[in-house]
Design a protein around this motif. Sequence first.
Motif, PDB file in Angstrom:
ATOM      1  N   LEU A  82     -24.289 -21.757   5.498  1.00 21.20           N
ATOM      2  CA  LEU A  82     -23.550 -21.616   4.241  1.00 21.20           C
ATOM      3  C   LEU A  82     -23.713 -22.852   3.362  1.00 21.20           C
ATOM      4  N   TYR A  83     -23.676 -24.026   3.951  1.00 20.13           N
ATOM      5  CA  TYR A  83     -23.911 -25.241   3.156  1.00 20.13           C
ATOM      6  C   TYR A  83     -25.297 -25.194   2.518  1.00 20.13           C
ATOM      7  N   VAL A  86     -16.062 -19.967   1.104  1.00 18.92           N
ATOM      8  CA  VAL A  86     -17.001 -18.977   0.592  1.00 18.92           C
ATOM      9  C   VAL A  86     -16.289 -17.630   0.618  1.00 18.92           C
ATOM     10  N   ASP A  87     -16.167 -17.036  -0.559  1.00 21.12           N
ATOM     11  CA  ASP A  87     -15.501 -15.743  -0.697  1.00 21.12           C
ATOM     12  C   ASP A  87     -16.511 -14.785  -1.314  1.00 21.12           C
ATOM     13  N   ARG A 137     -19.015 -16.085  -3.979  1.00 22.00           N
ATOM     14  CA  ARG A 137     -18.364 -17.158  -4.741  1.00 22.00           C
ATOM     15  C   ARG A 137     -18.103 -18.373  -3.855  1.00 22.00           C
ATOM     16  N   LEU A 138     -18.417 -19.543  -4.384  1.00 18.87           N
ATOM     17  CA  LEU A 138     -18.188 -20.803  -3.691  1.00 18.87           C
ATOM     18  C   LEU A 138     -17.030 -21.540  -4.340  1.00 18.87           C
ATOM     19  N   LEU A 139     -16.092 -21.977  -3.514  1.00 18.90           N
ATOM     20  CA  LEU A 139     -15.019 -22.856  -3.969  1.00 18.90           C
ATOM     21  C   LEU A 139     -15.182 -24.169  -3.229  1.00 18.90           C
ATOM     22  N   PRO A 164     -22.311 -11.904   2.506  1.00 16.06           N
ATOM     23  CA  PRO A 164     -20.914 -11.960   2.087  1.00 16.06           C
ATOM     24  C   PRO A 164     -20.008 -11.274   3.111  1.00 16.06           C
ATOM     25  N   ALA A 165     -18.891 -11.912   3.384  1.00 13.99           N
ATOM     26  CA  ALA A 165     -17.975 -11.410   4.406  1.00 13.99           C
ATOM     27  C   ALA A 165     -16.787 -10.718   3.767  1.00 13.99           C
ATOM     28  N   ALA A 166     -16.103  -9.928   4.571  1.00 16.66           N
ATOM     29  CA  ALA A 166     -14.893  -9.257   4.115  1.00 16.66           C
ATOM     30  C   ALA A 166     -13.735 -10.244   4.006  1.00 16.66           C
ATOM     31  N   HIS A 167     -13.861 -11.398   4.653  1.00 16.89           N
ATOM     32  CA  HIS A 167     -12.831 -12.420   4.654  1.00 16.89           C
ATOM     33  C   HIS A 167     -13.414 -13.715   4.090  1.00 16.89           C
ATOM     34  N   PRO A 168     -12.628 -14.465   3.319  1.00 20.20           N
ATOM     35  CA  PRO A 168     -13.112 -15.780   2.883  1.00 20.20           C
ATOM     36  C   PRO A 168     -13.379 -16.655   4.112  1.00 20.20           C
TER      37      PRO A 168
END
Length: 136
Positions: free
Chosen positions: A49-50, A66-67, A70-72, A5-9
Amino acid sequence: MTPTPAAHPIIVFDAECVLCSANAQFVLTHDRSRHFRLASMQGEVGTALYHRFGMDPADPDSMIVVDGDRLLRDSDAVLSIYAGLGWPWRAVAILRRLPRPLRDPVYRLMARNRYRIFGRRETCWVPRPEHRGQLL
């Protein structure tokens, strides 16, 4: 490689798609706070990521954001991008009030026909040097 997980989406986009690349350039130009990071689905990070979310980057049915964990996807992903850009672009996020069953079919129709309508690049789009820090 499995990204953490990143600090940025992270916006994962199709760098061969003319429309998708234009949208990536739009984000880089208007993301003054450098809120987002971008990764092409053809690159190592985007592909990972995919796969992490059970999607095939060679035959994507949606771009993703990707946030953290969480996936949008689909229209939620697009609207989250505009919401994250700040004003005046944030106003587009009002479309979230439309039910997803109305928004997503329009998104999917465009996604399925993106190459036919907008074209496909022979090579992946490469960002300008000042934006390279935002690409993964």
